[in-house]
Motif scaffolding. Structure first.
Motif, PDB file in Angstrom:
ATOM      1  N   UNK A  84      48.343  25.677   0.309  1.00  0.00           N
ATOM      2  CA  UNK A  84      49.430  25.297   1.219  1.00  0.00           C
ATOM      3  C   UNK A  84      50.353  26.490   1.488  1.00  0.00           C
ATOM      4  N   UNK A  85      50.689  27.247   0.446  1.00  0.00           N
ATOM      5  CA  UNK A  85      51.554  28.416   0.629  1.00  0.00           C
ATOM      6  C   UNK A  85      50.793  29.507   1.384  1.00  0.00           C
ATOM      7  N   UNK A  86      49.515  29.705   1.053  1.00  0.00           N
ATOM      8  CA  UNK A  86      48.670  30.660   1.765  1.00  0.00           C
ATOM      9  C   UNK A  86      48.641  30.323   3.259  1.00  0.00           C
ATOM     10  N   UNK A  87      48.464  29.038   3.563  1.00  0.00           N
ATOM     11  CA  UNK A  87      48.448  28.570   4.950  1.00  0.00           C
ATOM     12  C   UNK A  87      49.762  28.909   5.650  1.00  0.00           C
ATOM     13  N   UNK A  88      50.880  28.576   5.008  1.00  0.00           N
ATOM     14  CA  UNK A  88      52.177  28.835   5.635  1.00  0.00           C
ATOM     15  C   UNK A  88      52.403  30.325   5.852  1.00  0.00           C
ATOM     16  N   UNK A  89      51.961  31.144   4.897  1.00  0.00           N
ATOM     17  CA  UNK A  89      52.080  32.595   5.077  1.00  0.00           C
ATOM     18  C   UNK A  89      51.258  33.068   6.268  1.00  0.00           C
ATOM     19  N   UNK A  90      50.004  32.627   6.355  1.00  0.00           N
ATOM     20  CA  UNK A  90      49.138  33.044   7.469  1.00  0.00           C
ATOM     21  C   UNK A  90      49.723  32.585   8.804  1.00  0.00           C
ATOM     22  N   UNK A  91      50.290  31.399   8.823  1.00  0.00           N
ATOM     23  CA  UNK A  91      50.903  30.880  10.049  1.00  0.00           C
ATOM     24  C   UNK A  91      52.098  31.754  10.454  1.00  0.00           C
ATOM     25  N   UNK A  92      52.922  32.101   9.471  1.00  0.00           N
ATOM     26  CA  UNK A  92      54.061  32.965   9.743  1.00  0.00           C
ATOM     27  C   UNK A  92      53.651  34.347  10.209  1.00  0.00           C
ATOM     28  N   UNK A  93      52.595  34.885   9.617  1.00  0.00           N
ATOM     29  CA  UNK A  93      52.105  36.200  10.049  1.00  0.00           C
ATOM     30  C   UNK A  93      51.628  36.117  11.505  1.00  0.00           C
ATOM     31  N   UNK A  94      50.935  35.046  11.828  1.00  0.00           N
ATOM     32  CA  UNK A  94      50.443  34.832  13.191  1.00  0.00           C
ATOM     33  C   UNK A  94      51.609  34.831  14.187  1.00  0.00           C
ATOM     34  N   UNK A  95      52.666  34.146  13.848  1.00  0.00           N
ATOM     35  CA  UNK A  95      53.814  34.050  14.746  1.00  0.00           C
ATOM     36  C   UNK A  95      54.585  35.361  14.859  1.00  0.00           C
ATOM     37  N   UNK A  96      54.709  36.076  13.753  1.00  0.00           N
ATOM     38  CA  UNK A  96      55.672  37.179  13.679  1.00  0.00           C
ATOM     39  C   UNK A  96      55.090  38.580  13.742  1.00  0.00           C
ATOM     40  N   UNK A  97      53.766  38.697  13.802  1.00  0.00           N
ATOM     41  CA  UNK A  97      53.148  40.017  13.774  1.00  0.00           C
ATOM     42  C   UNK A  97      53.568  40.836  14.998  1.00  0.00           C
ATOM     43  N   UNK A  98      53.773  42.130  14.792  1.00  0.00           N
ATOM     44  CA  UNK A  98      54.155  43.050  15.869  1.00  0.00           C
ATOM     45  C   UNK A  98      53.358  44.345  15.706  1.00  0.00           C
ATOM     46  N   UNK A  99      53.352  45.141  16.741  1.00  0.00           N
ATOM     47  CA  UNK A  99      52.755  46.460  16.632  1.00  0.00           C
ATOM     48  C   UNK A  99      51.464  46.595  17.407  1.00  0.00           C
ATOM     49  N   UNK A 100      50.854  47.782  17.239  1.00  0.00           N
ATOM     50  CA  UNK A 100      49.691  48.128  18.047  1.00  0.00           C
ATOM     51  C   UNK A 100      48.474  47.245  17.780  1.00  0.00           C
ATOM     52  N   UNK A 101      48.378  46.637  16.645  1.00  0.00           N
ATOM     53  CA  UNK A 101      47.242  45.758  16.309  1.00  0.00           C
ATOM     54  C   UNK A 101      47.592  44.281  16.521  1.00  0.00           C
ATOM     55  N   UNK A 102      48.640  44.029  17.311  1.00  0.00           N
ATOM     56  CA  UNK A 102      49.120  42.663  17.509  1.00  0.00           C
ATOM     57  C   UNK A 102      47.997  41.703  17.897  1.00  0.00           C
ATOM     58  N   UNK A 103      47.259  42.020  18.966  1.00  0.00           N
ATOM     59  CA  UNK A 103      46.271  41.071  19.485  1.00  0.00           C
ATOM     60  C   UNK A 103      45.176  40.778  18.464  1.00  0.00           C
ATOM     61  N   UNK A 104      44.713  41.803  17.805  1.00  0.00           N
ATOM     62  CA  UNK A 104      43.661  41.662  16.791  1.00  0.00           C
ATOM     63  C   UNK A 104      44.149  40.811  15.610  1.00  0.00           C
ATOM     64  N   UNK A 105      45.317  41.152  15.082  1.00  0.00           N
ATOM     65  CA  UNK A 105      45.830  40.439  13.905  1.00  0.00           C
ATOM     66  C   UNK A 105      46.329  39.043  14.250  1.00  0.00           C
ATOM     67  N   UNK A 106      46.929  38.872  15.405  1.00  0.00           N
ATOM     68  CA  UNK A 106      47.388  37.557  15.845  1.00  0.00           C
ATOM     69  C   UNK A 106      46.208  36.574  15.827  1.00  0.00           C
ATOM     70  N   UNK A 107      45.082  36.994  16.367  1.00  0.00           N
ATOM     71  CA  UNK A 107      43.879  36.150  16.400  1.00  0.00           C
ATOM     72  C   UNK A 107      43.313  35.932  14.995  1.00  0.00           C
ATOM     73  N   UNK A 108      43.285  36.975  14.178  1.00  0.00           N
ATOM     74  CA  UNK A 108      42.754  36.874  12.810  1.00  0.00           C
ATOM     75  C   UNK A 108      43.578  35.895  11.973  1.00  0.00           C
ATOM     76  N   UNK A 109      44.900  35.990  12.072  1.00  0.00           N
ATOM     77  CA  UNK A 109      45.759  35.096  11.301  1.00  0.00           C
ATOM     78  C   UNK A 109      45.615  33.652  11.767  1.00  0.00           C
ATOM     79  N   UNK A 110      45.351  33.456  13.053  1.00  0.00           N
ATOM     80  CA  UNK A 110      45.097  32.098  13.544  1.00  0.00           C
ATOM     81  C   UNK A 110      43.808  31.549  12.931  1.00  0.00           C
ATOM     82  N   UNK A 111      42.771  32.378  12.884  1.00  0.00           N
ATOM     83  CA  UNK A 111      41.521  31.971  12.219  1.00  0.00           C
ATOM     84  C   UNK A 111      41.794  31.573  10.771  1.00  0.00           C
TER      85      UNK A 111
END
Length: 159
Positions: A30-57
């Protein structure tokens, strides 16, 4: 069926021990899930698109696993934890806050797997010793999948 066996034919005491350990895994997921969800929402930077999609997965996969673990606890005849206070108290994975850096987020994911994988291996052993093929199969699948993810996320960080 004897008084020592649950409705699926497994020893009640052993099933209770497995359920306790599965609840620990559930809390960490549950905590892992919430962390991944937060990373998906808040990620910034040059790898945004790649990481945004990965965190959603990751969070979608975690949501499936959360449901599977909770249903396994129910199948064994026990009650899954279902509130944040219990998850927070039991989880070894700590909630991440305000993480927007890609490398920091990926490292937090790897740190989460450092908690999840040993728990799953412990459950695999417990399930094998108690002839609980249902829990065994679940853990075996999770372990195989996560070992590959650890390799991939570690490669991203050049580790």
């Amino acid at each position: 069926m004897t008084d020592k066996l649950n409705q699926i034919g497994l020893d009640k005491k052993v099933s209770s021990d497995l359920s306790d350990k599965l609840n620990e895994l559930l809390a960490n997921y549950q905590i892992f899930y919430m962390n991944a969800r937060g990373f998906h929402w808040n990620i910034k930077g040059e790898k945004f698109f790649e990481l945004h999609a990965k965190f959603e997965e990751l969070y979608n996969d975690s949501l499936i696993k959360i449901d599977e673990v909770a249903e396994r606890i129910l199948t064994l005849g026990f009650t899954p934890l279902h509130n944040y206070a219990d998850y927070s108290a039991l989880s070894k994975i700590k909630a991440a806050k305000n993480v927007s850096n890609g490398k920091e987020a990926v490292q937090a994911i790897l740190n989460g797997y450092e908690v999840l994988l040993p728990l799953e291996r412990e459950l695999l052993e417990m399930a094998g010793d108690s002839n609980d093929e249902g829990t065994n199969a679940l853990m075996s699948d999770y372990i195989r999948e996560q070992e590959k993810l650890i390799w991939m996320y570690s490669a991203y960080l050049n580790q």
